[in-house]
Design an enzyme around this catalytic site. Structure first.
Site, PDB file in Angstrom:
ATOM      1  N   MET A  30     -73.239 -19.010  30.961  1.00 62.02           N
ATOM      2  CA  MET A  30     -72.337 -20.023  31.259  1.00 62.02           C
ATOM      3  C   MET A  30     -71.457 -20.194  30.038  1.00 62.02           C
ATOM      4  O   MET A  30     -70.701 -21.240  29.696  1.00 62.02           O
ATOM      5  CB  MET A  30     -72.647 -21.376  31.632  1.00 62.02           C
ATOM      6  N   TYR A  32     -71.090 -21.098  25.560  1.00 65.29           N
ATOM      7  CA  TYR A  32     -71.439 -22.015  24.669  1.00 65.29           C
ATOM      8  C   TYR A  32     -72.878 -21.549  24.090  1.00 65.29           C
ATOM      9  O   TYR A  32     -74.131 -22.293  24.037  1.00 65.29           O
ATOM     10  CB  TYR A  32     -71.532 -23.204  25.007  1.00 65.29           C
ATOM     11  N   HIS A  34     -76.268 -20.194  22.334  1.00 70.73           N
ATOM     12  CA  HIS A  34     -77.138 -20.824  21.397  1.00 70.73           C
ATOM     13  C   HIS A  34     -78.291 -19.603  21.248  1.00 70.73           C
ATOM     14  O   HIS A  34     -78.277 -18.276  21.718  1.00 70.73           O
ATOM     15  CB  HIS A  34     -77.840 -21.966  21.967  1.00 70.73           C
ATOM     16  N   GLU A  35     -79.139 -19.867  20.374  1.00 69.17           N
ATOM     17  CA  GLU A  35     -80.046 -18.827  19.865  1.00 69.17           C
ATOM     18  C   GLU A  35     -80.897 -18.399  21.177  1.00 69.17           C
ATOM     19  O   GLU A  35     -81.478 -16.998  21.069  1.00 69.17           O
ATOM     20  CB  GLU A  35     -80.848 -19.540  18.649  1.00 69.17           C
ATOM     21  N   GLY A  36     -81.067 -19.344  22.119  1.00 74.07           N
ATOM     22  CA  GLY A  36     -81.782 -18.457  23.306  1.00 74.07           C
ATOM     23  C   GLY A  36     -81.086 -17.539  24.041  1.00 74.07           C
ATOM     24  O   GLY A  36     -81.538 -16.460  24.157  1.00 74.07           O
ATOM     25  N   HIS A  37     -79.478 -17.813  23.984  1.00 71.99           N
ATOM     26  CA  HIS A  37     -78.755 -16.675  24.750  1.00 71.99           C
ATOM     27  C   HIS A  37     -78.877 -15.400  23.872  1.00 71.99           C
ATOM     28  O   HIS A  37     -79.024 -14.217  24.034  1.00 71.99           O
ATOM     29  CB  HIS A  37     -77.203 -16.921  24.737  1.00 71.99           C
ATOM     30  N   GLY A 147     -83.409 -16.371  30.476  1.00 75.72           N
ATOM     31  CA  GLY A 147     -84.686 -17.449  29.600  1.00 75.72           C
ATOM     32  C   GLY A 147     -85.513 -18.016  30.318  1.00 75.72           C
ATOM     33  O   GLY A 147     -85.319 -18.643  31.515  1.00 75.72           O
ATOM     34  N   LYS A 149     -86.896 -20.496  30.014  1.00 68.06           N
ATOM     35  CA  LYS A 149     -86.892 -22.113  29.740  1.00 68.06           C
ATOM     36  C   LYS A 149     -86.523 -22.405  31.373  1.00 68.06           C
ATOM     37  O   LYS A 149     -87.040 -23.458  31.785  1.00 68.06           O
ATOM     38  CB  LYS A 149     -85.766 -22.461  28.864  1.00 68.06           C
ATOM     39  N   ASP A 150     -85.632 -21.632  32.071  1.00 68.64           N
ATOM     40  CA  ASP A 150     -85.302 -22.055  33.346  1.00 68.64           C
ATOM     41  C   ASP A 150     -86.057 -21.323  34.308  1.00 68.64           C
ATOM     42  O   ASP A 150     -85.868 -20.431  34.936  1.00 68.64           O
ATOM     43  CB  ASP A 150     -83.731 -21.789  33.378  1.00 68.64           C
TER      44      ASP A 150
HETATM   45  O1  PAF Z   1     -78.595 -19.897  33.532  1.00 72.55           O
HETATM   46  C1  PAF Z   1     -77.330 -19.836  33.467  1.00 72.55           C
HETATM   47  O2  PAF Z   1     -76.646 -19.937  32.353  1.00 72.55           O
HETATM   48  C2  PAF Z   1     -76.570 -19.888  34.925  1.00 72.55           C
HETATM   49  O3  PAF Z   1     -77.369 -20.579  35.737  1.00 72.55           O
HETATM   50  C3  PAF Z   1     -76.364 -18.460  35.346  1.00 72.55           C
HETATM   51  C4  PAF Z   1     -77.714 -17.534  35.543  1.00 72.55           C
HETATM   52  C5  PAF Z   1     -75.556 -17.698  34.323  1.00 72.55           C
HETATM   53  C6  PAF Z   1     -75.495 -18.413  36.730  1.00 72.55           C
HETATM   54  O4  PAF Z   1     -74.413 -19.009  36.378  1.00 72.55           O
END
Ligand code: PAF
Length: 283
Positions: A30, A32, A34-37, A147, A149-150
């Site tokens: 979504m 923004y 960060h280092e996780g992404h 990640g 984390k979720d």
């Molecule tokens: O983890 C997220 O950023 C969101 O839940 C995802 C997987 C991109 C779905 O909108």
């Protein structure tokens, strides 16, 4: 790096990639970043010919009182990061493109949702799975990176892929942390200085609990009580949940279970933080 904003343009790009028989690693986000992404993108970059990143703040997964409007956005910054990390294709649709009308159909998740974040965010995982299903159909990746984390999100998306026989492999990647242990999150920017100072306690307590779980002397309930008691000293946050569940089924823990998820959520004034550890008892 190509940026595409429409489904038609994305389809054209994907068709060309498939024609060349190149593999696709996909990182849905979504924005923004960060280092996780970034760690997810780097992993996809290591494994695949083509890396596709999507940035879409999905209204379907936000409840009426949640932070959809306030969710941080900075496309120019994200675009630069994506370029630097070697993303090939950035899909950046707007809401009209993804949902031209109110969706007449969504995925309804019935397992693993009445626990953890699902309990306090009714419909959240229906929204997540619906958009991820759409993105999987569009991008047709070989592997998709999420990640850990979720943890609940990873578990539910893995179940969705099994349930609908989607030919995509879900790759969970370890939580990226600040030096003091706080899990990186787009929402950390909402923390005040005082909140930011005490937030690392969350991971410190999870780490202590990891040892207790491995020692195997305390019952699941005693572990949960230990975590709640220790985190009670957070001055600026309220407990949302502390739960111990099997992973990835997200069921109550019994003696026999070897892989266990300990997950917590605490709400600060403007940010709800989640964190978790997965403990393999046999190791
Ligand atoms: O983890 C997220 O950023 C969101 O839940 C995802 C997987 C991109 C779905 O909108």
């Amino acid at each position: 790096m190509r940026v595409v904003k429409t489904i038609n343009a994305l389809r054209e790009e994907i068709t060309a990639v498939k024609r060349k028989q190149q593999s696709i690693g996909f990182v849905p986000t979504m924005g923004y970043l960060h280092e996780g992404h970034m760690s997810l993108i780097e992993e996809a970059r290591r494994q695949h010919d083509i890396v596709v990143l999507s940035i879409f703040v999905n209204p379907l997964q936000f409840g009426p009182n949640e932070d959809l409007e306030r969710y941080p956005r900075d496309f120019v910054r994200d675009e630069n990061i994506a370029k630097e990390l070697g993303v090939d294709l950035l899909f950046y649709p707007d809401t009209k493109e993804m949902y031209p009308a109110d969706p007449s159909m969504t995925i309804h998740v019935t397992e693993g949702v009445n626990v953890l974040c699902g309990k306090s965010r009714p419909g959240h995982f229906d929204g997540v799975t619906t958009v991820v299903m759409k993105l999987f159909m569009l991008v047709q990746p070989d592997q998709a990176y999420f990640g850990q984390k979720d943890a609940q999100q990873v578990a539910i998306i893995t179940n969705m892929v099994d349930m609908f026989n989607i030919p995509v492999e879900v790759i969970p990647c370890p939580t990226v942390r600040e030096e003091d242990g706080l899990a990186k999150s787009s929402r950390n920017v909402y923390l005040t200085d005082e909140e930011r100072q005490e937030a690392p306690l969350i991971y410190q307590v999870l780490t202590q609990a990891r040892s207790l779980i491995k020692e195997g002397e305390l019952s699941p309930n005693e572990i949960v009580q230990f975590v709640k008691k220790e985190l009670n000293s957070l001055q600026h946050a309220e407990m949302d949940y502390v739960e111990l569940l099997t992973y990835p089924k997200l069921m109550p823990v019994t003696e026999k279970d070897k892989t266990i998820l300990l997950a917590v959520a605490y709400t600060f004034k403007h940010a709800r933080l989640i964190d978790n550890i997965i403990v393999s008892k046999g190791e």
